[in-house]
Design a protein around this motif. Structure first.
Motif, PDB file in Angstrom:
ATOM      1  N   ILE A 210       0.856  -1.182   0.000  1.00 39.27           N
ATOM      2  CA  ILE A 210       0.000   0.000   0.000  1.00 39.27           C
ATOM      3  C   ILE A 210       0.893   1.234   0.000  1.00 39.27           C
ATOM      4  O   ILE A 210       1.887   1.284   0.725  1.00 39.27           O
ATOM      5  CB  ILE A 210      -0.925   0.033   1.240  1.00 39.27           C
ATOM      6  N   ALA A 211       0.548   2.204  -0.813  1.00 40.26           N
ATOM      7  CA  ALA A 211       1.256   3.486  -0.826  1.00 40.26           C
ATOM      8  C   ALA A 211       0.314   4.559  -0.294  1.00 40.26           C
ATOM      9  O   ALA A 211      -0.884   4.548  -0.591  1.00 40.26           O
ATOM     10  CB  ALA A 211       1.713   3.846  -2.238  1.00 40.26           C
ATOM     11  N   SER A 212       0.843   5.467   0.524  1.00 40.54           N
ATOM     12  CA  SER A 212       0.025   6.540   1.087  1.00 40.54           C
ATOM     13  C   SER A 212       0.784   7.853   1.052  1.00 40.54           C
ATOM     14  O   SER A 212       2.008   7.890   1.175  1.00 40.54           O
ATOM     15  CB  SER A 212      -0.390   6.213   2.527  1.00 40.54           C
ATOM     16  N   VAL A 213       0.025   8.938   0.870  1.00 37.46           N
ATOM     17  CA  VAL A 213       0.575  10.296   0.859  1.00 37.46           C
ATOM     18  C   VAL A 213      -0.278  11.142   1.790  1.00 37.46           C
ATOM     19  O   VAL A 213      -1.500  10.984   1.841  1.00 37.46           O
ATOM     20  CB  VAL A 213       0.576  10.891  -0.565  1.00 37.46           C
ATOM     21  N   SER A 214       0.373  12.051   2.511  1.00 34.54           N
ATOM     22  CA  SER A 214      -0.326  12.893   3.476  1.00 34.54           C
ATOM     23  C   SER A 214      -0.151  14.369   3.151  1.00 34.54           C
ATOM     24  O   SER A 214       0.737  14.764   2.389  1.00 34.54           O
ATOM     25  CB  SER A 214       0.196  12.608   4.891  1.00 34.54           C
ATOM     26  N   ARG A 215      -1.010  15.171   3.753  1.00 40.59           N
ATOM     27  CA  ARG A 215      -0.913  16.612   3.592  1.00 40.59           C
ATOM     28  C   ARG A 215       0.402  17.160   4.136  1.00 40.59           C
ATOM     29  O   ARG A 215       0.838  18.254   3.757  1.00 40.59           O
ATOM     30  CB  ARG A 215      -2.097  17.294   4.295  1.00 40.59           C
ATOM     31  N   ASP A 216       1.051  16.403   5.010  1.00 41.68           N
ATOM     32  CA  ASP A 216       2.346  16.835   5.529  1.00 41.68           C
ATOM     33  C   ASP A 216       3.471  16.652   4.511  1.00 41.68           C
ATOM     34  O   ASP A 216       4.629  16.977   4.779  1.00 41.68           O
ATOM     35  CB  ASP A 216       2.697  16.098   6.827  1.00 41.68           C
ATOM     36  N   GLY A 217       3.137  16.105   3.329  1.00 42.28           N
ATOM     37  CA  GLY A 217       4.109  15.970   2.261  1.00 42.28           C
ATOM     38  C   GLY A 217       4.906  14.690   2.280  1.00 42.28           C
ATOM     39  O   GLY A 217       5.754  14.461   1.408  1.00 42.28           O
ATOM     40  N   LYS A 218       4.636  13.811   3.242  1.00 40.23           N
ATOM     41  CA  LYS A 218       5.379  12.561   3.351  1.00 40.23           C
ATOM     42  C   LYS A 218       4.613  11.414   2.682  1.00 40.23           C
ATOM     43  O   LYS A 218       3.390  11.460   2.531  1.00 40.23           O
ATOM     44  CB  LYS A 218       5.658  12.234   4.819  1.00 40.23           C
ATOM     45  N   ARG A 244      15.687  19.053  -1.556  1.00 35.68           N
ATOM     46  CA  ARG A 244      14.733  18.496  -0.590  1.00 35.68           C
ATOM     47  C   ARG A 244      13.521  19.405  -0.412  1.00 35.68           C
ATOM     48  O   ARG A 244      12.746  19.225   0.519  1.00 35.68           O
ATOM     49  CB  ARG A 244      15.426  18.297   0.752  1.00 35.68           C
ATOM     50  N   SER A 245      13.383  20.382  -1.278  1.00 35.50           N
ATOM     51  CA  SER A 245      12.321  21.380  -1.129  1.00 35.50           C
ATOM     52  C   SER A 245      11.038  20.981  -1.848  1.00 35.50           C
ATOM     53  O   SER A 245      10.352  21.815  -2.423  1.00 35.50           O
ATOM     54  CB  SER A 245      12.809  22.726  -1.650  1.00 35.50           C
ATOM     55  N   PHE A 246      10.717  19.683  -1.852  1.00 30.63           N
ATOM     56  CA  PHE A 246       9.495  19.187  -2.483  1.00 30.63           C
ATOM     57  C   PHE A 246       8.699  18.339  -1.504  1.00 30.63           C
ATOM     58  O   PHE A 246       9.260  17.724  -0.593  1.00 30.63           O
ATOM     59  CB  PHE A 246       9.825  18.345  -3.720  1.00 30.63           C
ATOM     60  N   LYS A 247       7.400  18.309  -1.705  1.00 30.97           N
ATOM     61  CA  LYS A 247       6.532  17.417  -0.935  1.00 30.97           C
ATOM     62  C   LYS A 247       5.764  16.516  -1.893  1.00 30.97           C
ATOM     63  O   LYS A 247       5.510  16.879  -3.047  1.00 30.97           O
ATOM     64  CB  LYS A 247       5.562  18.216  -0.066  1.00 30.97           C
ATOM     65  N   PHE A 248       5.384  15.347  -1.405  1.00 28.61           N
ATOM     66  CA  PHE A 248       4.633  14.393  -2.212  1.00 28.61           C
ATOM     67  C   PHE A 248       3.178  14.850  -2.308  1.00 28.61           C
ATOM     68  O   PHE A 248       2.605  15.356  -1.349  1.00 28.61           O
ATOM     69  CB  PHE A 248       4.707  12.995  -1.598  1.00 28.61           C
ATOM     70  N   ARG A 249       2.592  14.636  -3.482  1.00 28.00           N
ATOM     71  CA  ARG A 249       1.205  15.065  -3.711  1.00 28.00           C
ATOM     72  C   ARG A 249       0.291  13.894  -4.048  1.00 28.00           C
ATOM     73  O   ARG A 249      -0.826  13.811  -3.547  1.00 28.00           O
ATOM     74  CB  ARG A 249       1.180  16.087  -4.862  1.00 28.00           C
ATOM     75  N   ASN A 250       0.736  12.973  -4.916  1.00 29.82           N
ATOM     76  CA  ASN A 250      -0.081  11.828  -5.328  1.00 29.82           C
ATOM     77  C   ASN A 250       0.776  10.580  -5.453  1.00 29.82           C
ATOM     78  O   ASN A 250       2.001  10.672  -5.562  1.00 29.82           O
ATOM     79  CB  ASN A 250      -0.764  12.086  -6.679  1.00 29.82           C
ATOM     80  N   CYS A 251       0.129   9.411  -5.460  1.00 31.07           N
ATOM     81  CA  CYS A 251       0.844   8.143  -5.651  1.00 31.07           C
ATOM     82  C   CYS A 251      -0.032   7.168  -6.425  1.00 31.07           C
ATOM     83  O   CYS A 251      -1.242   7.104  -6.206  1.00 31.07           O
ATOM     84  CB  CYS A 251       1.249   7.533  -4.307  1.00 31.07           C
ATOM     85  N   SER A 268       3.792  12.242  -7.610  1.00 32.78           N
ATOM     86  CA  SER A 268       3.893  13.636  -8.055  1.00 32.78           C
ATOM     87  C   SER A 268       4.403  14.482  -6.898  1.00 32.78           C
ATOM     88  O   SER A 268       4.190  14.154  -5.720  1.00 32.78           O
ATOM     89  CB  SER A 268       2.537  14.153  -8.536  1.00 32.78           C
ATOM     90  N   HIS A 269       5.064  15.587  -7.251  1.00 34.91           N
ATOM     91  CA  HIS A 269       5.708  16.421  -6.239  1.00 34.91           C
ATOM     92  C   HIS A 269       5.495  17.894  -6.551  1.00 34.91           C
ATOM     93  O   HIS A 269       5.548  18.308  -7.713  1.00 34.91           O
ATOM     94  CB  HIS A 269       7.214  16.137  -6.199  1.00 34.91           C
ATOM     95  N   THR A 270       5.264  18.678  -5.506  1.00 40.43           N
ATOM     96  CA  THR A 270       5.157  20.128  -5.632  1.00 40.43           C
ATOM     97  C   THR A 270       6.131  20.771  -4.658  1.00 40.43           C
ATOM     98  O   THR A 270       6.458  20.188  -3.615  1.00 40.43           O
ATOM     99  CB  THR A 270       3.730  20.608  -5.310  1.00 40.43           C
ATOM    100  N   PRO A 271       6.614  21.969  -4.968  1.00 41.44           N
ATOM    101  CA  PRO A 271       7.542  22.654  -4.064  1.00 41.44           C
ATOM    102  C   PRO A 271       6.916  22.894  -2.696  1.00 41.44           C
ATOM    103  O   PRO A 271       5.700  23.080  -2.576  1.00 41.44           O
ATOM    104  CB  PRO A 271       7.830  23.973  -4.787  1.00 41.44           C
ATOM    105  N   SER A 282       9.287  27.210  -8.507  1.00 46.50           N
ATOM    106  CA  SER A 282      10.029  25.991  -8.824  1.00 46.50           C
ATOM    107  C   SER A 282       9.140  25.068  -9.629  1.00 46.50           C
ATOM    108  O   SER A 282       7.921  25.032  -9.454  1.00 46.50           O
ATOM    109  CB  SER A 282      10.491  25.308  -7.533  1.00 46.50           C
ATOM    110  N   SER A 283       9.745  24.309 -10.500  1.00 48.67           N
ATOM    111  CA  SER A 283       8.987  23.387 -11.336  1.00 48.67           C
ATOM    112  C   SER A 283       8.527  22.182 -10.532  1.00 48.67           C
ATOM    113  O   SER A 283       9.270  21.648  -9.702  1.00 48.67           O
ATOM    114  CB  SER A 283       9.855  22.926 -12.508  1.00 48.67           C
ATOM    115  N   CYS A 284       7.285  21.756 -10.765  1.00 54.03           N
ATOM    116  CA  CYS A 284       6.788  20.516 -10.171  1.00 54.03           C
ATOM    117  C   CYS A 284       7.351  19.344 -10.965  1.00 54.03           C
ATOM    118  O   CYS A 284       7.938  19.517 -12.036  1.00 54.03           O
ATOM    119  CB  CYS A 284       5.275  20.494 -10.193  1.00 54.03           C
TER     120      CYS A 284
END
Length: 428
Positions: A210-218, A244-251, A268-271, A282-284
């Protein structure tokens, strides 16, 4: 790109049921705005060389709007008209059995002419409206389970069913990841994995991870049988990337084309910091994760970043992977939609501002001969929905057809050039 339907409520989810039918869902939520909360089944139809989506059934979801949805259809021929659907509705996860009704059940006993009968020359959309007014149902929704495991003031923020329909995983606003066996609904685990809302989850094709992504960017990888974390994707990202200035958005998990036993992960990653005052945007990016293979081709070890592709300044809001694992769809906060080739993460097609506001969900139409007859000869057809109340289809035109025409054009040019040359030297 084409707008295939418009509704009167914000849309948050879309998911394909079969080659023709897909589901959209959304609404005004718990606020008393007068905007209904609903789920609709739509059918793709070809009309005057264009593809349209016609509403053929609907389900009112009461006080809450559906914010996340998952649907799977068994592959057994006996169950080909039955799907399993999980909906996040408020603080509960509702699991439905969705069955397509036999055509004969839609016929009324009274076959005498009436004002509600379809008139000659009327459209398929008008026919569907008439059928709903007459109480004709194309799908039967049977509520199997209502899972209420979130605290009263919390919400189910993400739901996912395994591909065989035997595992249900939910993510909630309390940061917990919970899993149940289906249909017994025996709880497998309840793990406090994240510090903030779980925004996205997915289950591997074999149902073991299982893959999970949170609002905390992890982001984490979990063992589906025990609920133990097996990998911190954000930690692996920080180790292998220069920034390291990116957070996870989707999986999203995906099968490897023509190698169904192997699978990869797309994220997917956003700054970390983006806002009106951020003048240096910054580019996503999107990342393809894979495991290392030995000389014999066997996979081993943990998932590692294999490819990273920048997607531009627009913030990513949603991603999807085609059923065959060939394409990755990306939706953006400014309403744009793009299709990437999964193997190389090369952008194959991008359309700006398909929607007037951010894309909330994406899904690829099944790639079959039947769907191509409806959508046209294209390599991929990607459905997208948004809170602008619209559903659009973005198509990647067939590269085979383009190559064929190019080859024919080059052959004609070669023949003409040869004729001119032979004529100039007096041979013809």
């Amino acid at each position: 790109m084409s707008g295939i339907c418009k509704v009167n409520y914000p849309l948050y989810c879309c998911h394909c049921l079969d080659d023709e039918a897909f589901v959209i869902a959304g609404g005004g939520g718990a606020a008393k705005t007068g905007v209904r909360n609903s789920l609709e089944v739509l059918e793709l139809r070809k009309s005057k060389k264009k593809c349209q989506a016609v509403s053929i059934d609907q389900l009112e979801t009461g006080k809450y709007a559906v914010m996340s949805m998952s649907a799977v259809c068994p592959t057994e021929p006996a169950d080909k008209k039955r799907c399993l659907m999980a909906l996040s509705v408020g603080n509960s996860c509702d699991v439905y059995s969705v069955t397509k009704c036999e055509e004969s059940s839609n016929k009324t006993v009274d076959d005498k002419p009436s004002l509600t009968k379809r008139k000659k020359g009327s459209t398929s959309e008008e026919k569907s409206k008439v059928e709903r007014l007459r109480g004709i149902s194309n799908y039967k929704f049977n509520l199997l389970h209502k899972v209420e495991s979130v605290p009263e003031k919390g919400f189910q923020t993400a739901v996912q069913l395994s591909r065989d329909g035997t595992l249900l995983v939910t993510g909630s606003s309390d940061g917990h990841l919970r899993a149940w066996k289906v249909p017994s609904l025996d709880k497998i685990f309840d793990s406090p994995g994240h510090k903030e809302d779980v925004t996205d989850i997915d289950i591997s094709p074999d149902g073991k991870k299982i893959a999970s992504v949170s609002r905390d960017g992890k982001a984490f990888i979990w063992d589906a049988s025990s609920g133990h974390k097996t990998l911190e994707l954000h930690a692996s990202w920080n180790m292998h990337m220069t920034s390291r200035s990116f957070k996870f958005r989707n999986c999203r998990f995906s099968v490897v084309p023509e190698q169904s036993s192997r699978f990869v992960i797309f994220t997917s990653h956003t700054p970390l910091k983006r806002g009106p005052g951020d003048v240096t945007k910054s580019s996503c990016c999107i990342t393809k994760w894979a495991r290392k293979r030995d000389k014999e081709g066997k996979e081993s070890g943990s998932f590692l970043p294999a490819l990273v592709q920048k997607t531009g300044d627009e913030a990513i809001s949603a991603i999807a992977v085609s059923q065959n694992g060939v394409f990755v769809g990306v939706g953006f906060m400014e309403g744009s939609v793009a299709i990437y080739i999964a193997f190389s993460l090369q952008c194959a097609h991008r359309v700006k501002q398909v929607h007037s506001i951010f894309v909330t969900s994406l899904c690829f139409v099944n790639d079959t001969e039947h769907t191509r007859a409806i959508t046209g000869d294209c390599d991929a057809a990607l459905l997208s929905v948004s809170v602008d109340c619209s559903c659009h289809m973005t198509k990647l035109e067939s590269r085979t057809l383009f190559s064929l025409w190019l080859a024919l054009f080059l052959c004609v040019v070669a023949l003409v050039a040869s004729s001119i040359y032979l004529h100039s030297v007096g041979l013809i």
